[in-house]
Design a protein around this motif. Sequence first.
Motif, PDB file in Angstrom:
ATOM      1  N   PHE A  90       0.814  -1.221   0.000  1.00 47.78           N
ATOM      2  CA  PHE A  90       0.000   0.000   0.000  1.00 47.78           C
ATOM      3  C   PHE A  90       0.847   1.271   0.000  1.00 47.78           C
ATOM      4  O   PHE A  90       0.614   2.177  -0.801  1.00 47.78           O
ATOM      5  CB  PHE A  90      -0.954   0.004   1.195  1.00 47.78           C
ATOM      6  CG  PHE A  90      -1.806   1.236   1.268  1.00 47.78           C
ATOM      7  CD1 PHE A  90      -2.957   1.348   0.503  1.00 47.78           C
ATOM      8  CD2 PHE A  90      -1.450   2.300   2.090  1.00 47.78           C
ATOM      9  CE1 PHE A  90      -3.752   2.484   0.564  1.00 47.78           C
ATOM     10  CE2 PHE A  90      -2.239   3.445   2.156  1.00 47.78           C
ATOM     11  CZ  PHE A  90      -3.384   3.527   1.391  1.00 47.78           C
ATOM     12  N   GLN A  91       1.828   1.384   0.882  1.00 44.70           N
ATOM     13  CA  GLN A  91       2.634   2.613   0.987  1.00 44.70           C
ATOM     14  C   GLN A  91       3.392   2.898  -0.298  1.00 44.70           C
ATOM     15  O   GLN A  91       3.431   4.043  -0.770  1.00 44.70           O
ATOM     16  CB  GLN A  91       3.604   2.517   2.168  1.00 44.70           C
ATOM     17  CG  GLN A  91       2.932   2.461   3.520  1.00 44.70           C
ATOM     18  CD  GLN A  91       2.187   3.732   3.882  1.00 44.70           C
ATOM     19  OE1 GLN A  91       2.346   4.781   3.260  1.00 44.70           O
ATOM     20  NE2 GLN A  91       1.332   3.653   4.892  1.00 44.70           N
ATOM     21  N   ALA A  92       3.993   1.880  -0.898  1.00 44.07           N
ATOM     22  CA  ALA A  92       4.761   2.073  -2.127  1.00 44.07           C
ATOM     23  C   ALA A  92       3.845   2.507  -3.271  1.00 44.07           C
ATOM     24  O   ALA A  92       4.163   3.441  -4.018  1.00 44.07           O
ATOM     25  CB  ALA A  92       5.494   0.785  -2.497  1.00 44.07           C
ATOM     26  N   VAL A  93       2.713   1.853  -3.407  1.00 40.59           N
ATOM     27  CA  VAL A  93       1.762   2.194  -4.463  1.00 40.59           C
ATOM     28  C   VAL A  93       1.194   3.586  -4.218  1.00 40.59           C
ATOM     29  O   VAL A  93       1.066   4.397  -5.135  1.00 40.59           O
ATOM     30  CB  VAL A  93       0.646   1.132  -4.559  1.00 40.59           C
ATOM     31  CG1 VAL A  93      -0.476   1.582  -5.484  1.00 40.59           C
ATOM     32  CG2 VAL A  93       1.227  -0.204  -5.010  1.00 40.59           C
ATOM     33  N   ASN A  94       0.860   3.876  -2.976  1.00 35.77           N
ATOM     34  CA  ASN A  94       0.266   5.173  -2.633  1.00 35.77           C
ATOM     35  C   ASN A  94       1.204   6.333  -2.973  1.00 35.77           C
ATOM     36  O   ASN A  94       0.764   7.372  -3.456  1.00 35.77           O
ATOM     37  CB  ASN A  94      -0.096   5.204  -1.144  1.00 35.77           C
ATOM     38  CG  ASN A  94      -1.172   6.200  -0.840  1.00 35.77           C
ATOM     39  OD1 ASN A  94      -2.155   6.305  -1.561  1.00 35.77           O
ATOM     40  ND2 ASN A  94      -0.988   6.936   0.236  1.00 35.77           N
ATOM     41  N   ALA A  95       2.491   6.160  -2.745  1.00 31.37           N
ATOM     42  CA  ALA A  95       3.460   7.222  -3.053  1.00 31.37           C
ATOM     43  C   ALA A  95       3.490   7.525  -4.553  1.00 31.37           C
ATOM     44  O   ALA A  95       3.505   8.695  -4.958  1.00 31.37           O
ATOM     45  CB  ALA A  95       4.847   6.826  -2.559  1.00 31.37           C
ATOM     46  N   ILE A  96       3.455   6.492  -5.380  1.00 28.70           N
ATOM     47  CA  ILE A  96       3.470   6.687  -6.831  1.00 28.70           C
ATOM     48  C   ILE A  96       2.124   7.224  -7.304  1.00 28.70           C
ATOM     49  O   ILE A  96       2.056   8.114  -8.156  1.00 28.70           O
ATOM     50  CB  ILE A  96       3.851   5.378  -7.536  1.00 28.70           C
ATOM     51  CG1 ILE A  96       5.285   5.005  -7.140  1.00 28.70           C
ATOM     52  CG2 ILE A  96       3.709   5.495  -9.048  1.00 28.70           C
ATOM     53  CD1 ILE A  96       5.664   3.580  -7.416  1.00 28.70           C
ATOM     54  N   TYR A  97       1.042   6.711  -6.748  1.00 26.62           N
ATOM     55  CA  TYR A  97      -0.316   7.177  -7.053  1.00 26.62           C
ATOM     56  C   TYR A  97      -0.418   8.682  -6.787  1.00 26.62           C
ATOM     57  O   TYR A  97      -0.994   9.423  -7.577  1.00 26.62           O
ATOM     58  CB  TYR A  97      -1.293   6.392  -6.173  1.00 26.62           C
ATOM     59  CG  TYR A  97      -2.741   6.774  -6.280  1.00 26.62           C
ATOM     60  CD1 TYR A  97      -3.606   6.053  -7.097  1.00 26.62           C
ATOM     61  CD2 TYR A  97      -3.273   7.812  -5.518  1.00 26.62           C
ATOM     62  CE1 TYR A  97      -4.953   6.374  -7.164  1.00 26.62           C
ATOM     63  CE2 TYR A  97      -4.614   8.145  -5.594  1.00 26.62           C
ATOM     64  CZ  TYR A  97      -5.450   7.422  -6.414  1.00 26.62           C
ATOM     65  OH  TYR A  97      -6.785   7.745  -6.480  1.00 26.62           O
ATOM     66  N   ALA A  98       0.176   9.149  -5.681  1.00 25.26           N
ATOM     67  CA  ALA A  98       0.126  10.571  -5.322  1.00 25.26           C
ATOM     68  C   ALA A  98       0.835  11.444  -6.348  1.00 25.26           C
ATOM     69  O   ALA A  98       0.481  12.613  -6.517  1.00 25.26           O
ATOM     70  CB  ALA A  98       0.721  10.789  -3.932  1.00 25.26           C
ATOM     71  N   GLU A  99       1.820  10.908  -7.058  1.00 26.23           N
ATOM     72  CA  GLU A  99       2.500  11.668  -8.114  1.00 26.23           C
ATOM     73  C   GLU A  99       1.534  12.027  -9.242  1.00 26.23           C
ATOM     74  O   GLU A  99       1.706  13.047  -9.898  1.00 26.23           O
ATOM     75  CB  GLU A  99       3.672  10.864  -8.684  1.00 26.23           C
ATOM     76  CG  GLU A  99       4.805  10.630  -7.705  1.00 26.23           C
ATOM     77  CD  GLU A  99       5.862   9.681  -8.242  1.00 26.23           C
ATOM     78  OE1 GLU A  99       5.791   9.294  -9.440  1.00 26.23           O
ATOM     79  OE2 GLU A  99       6.757   9.308  -7.468  1.00 26.23           O
ATOM     80  N   VAL A 100       0.530  11.193  -9.463  1.00 24.49           N
ATOM     81  CA  VAL A 100      -0.437  11.410 -10.542  1.00 24.49           C
ATOM     82  C   VAL A 100      -1.694  12.104 -10.030  1.00 24.49           C
ATOM     83  O   VAL A 100      -2.231  12.993 -10.675  1.00 24.49           O
ATOM     84  CB  VAL A 100      -0.796  10.069 -11.220  1.00 24.49           C
ATOM     85  CG1 VAL A 100      -1.904  10.244 -12.249  1.00 24.49           C
ATOM     86  CG2 VAL A 100       0.435   9.456 -11.851  1.00 24.49           C
TER      87      VAL A 100
END
Length: 132
Positions: A90-100
């Motif tokens: 979740f944390q890794a995906v969330n960080a990249i998701y936040a870039e978009v």
Amino acid sequence: MSSTPLKAVITQEAPAPVGPYNQAVIAGGWLYCSGQIPLDPATGAMVGDGNVEAETRQVLRNLKAVLQEAGTDPSKVVRTTVFLVDLGDFQAVNAIYAEVFGDGVSPARACVQVAALPKGSKVEIDCIAWLN
């Protein structure tokens, strides 16, 4: 009673559907995007070799290509669903998701853990966007 025509959205910049569905459908000013997994649109091969960060980046590239083809962008996305094989990612995906999706009003979202995703993917994301 009038009916709203549906329009399929198709782009070569995102993977072709592998079943009886479209990359997205436009209906009444809304764009409903099918879930994207980390497939390279040119080859159809999985991207990332199991690395969830690389997979997430490809998923979001694919999703943005569909949005662009429909004449919109991530700032108009109002709802997403994130499917993860392991909520530990979740944390890794969330960080990249936040870039978009981190600027302006972030979309409403659900994030769920699933038993499996197509082709062994670790992540899949779908969305709904406003076209006006």
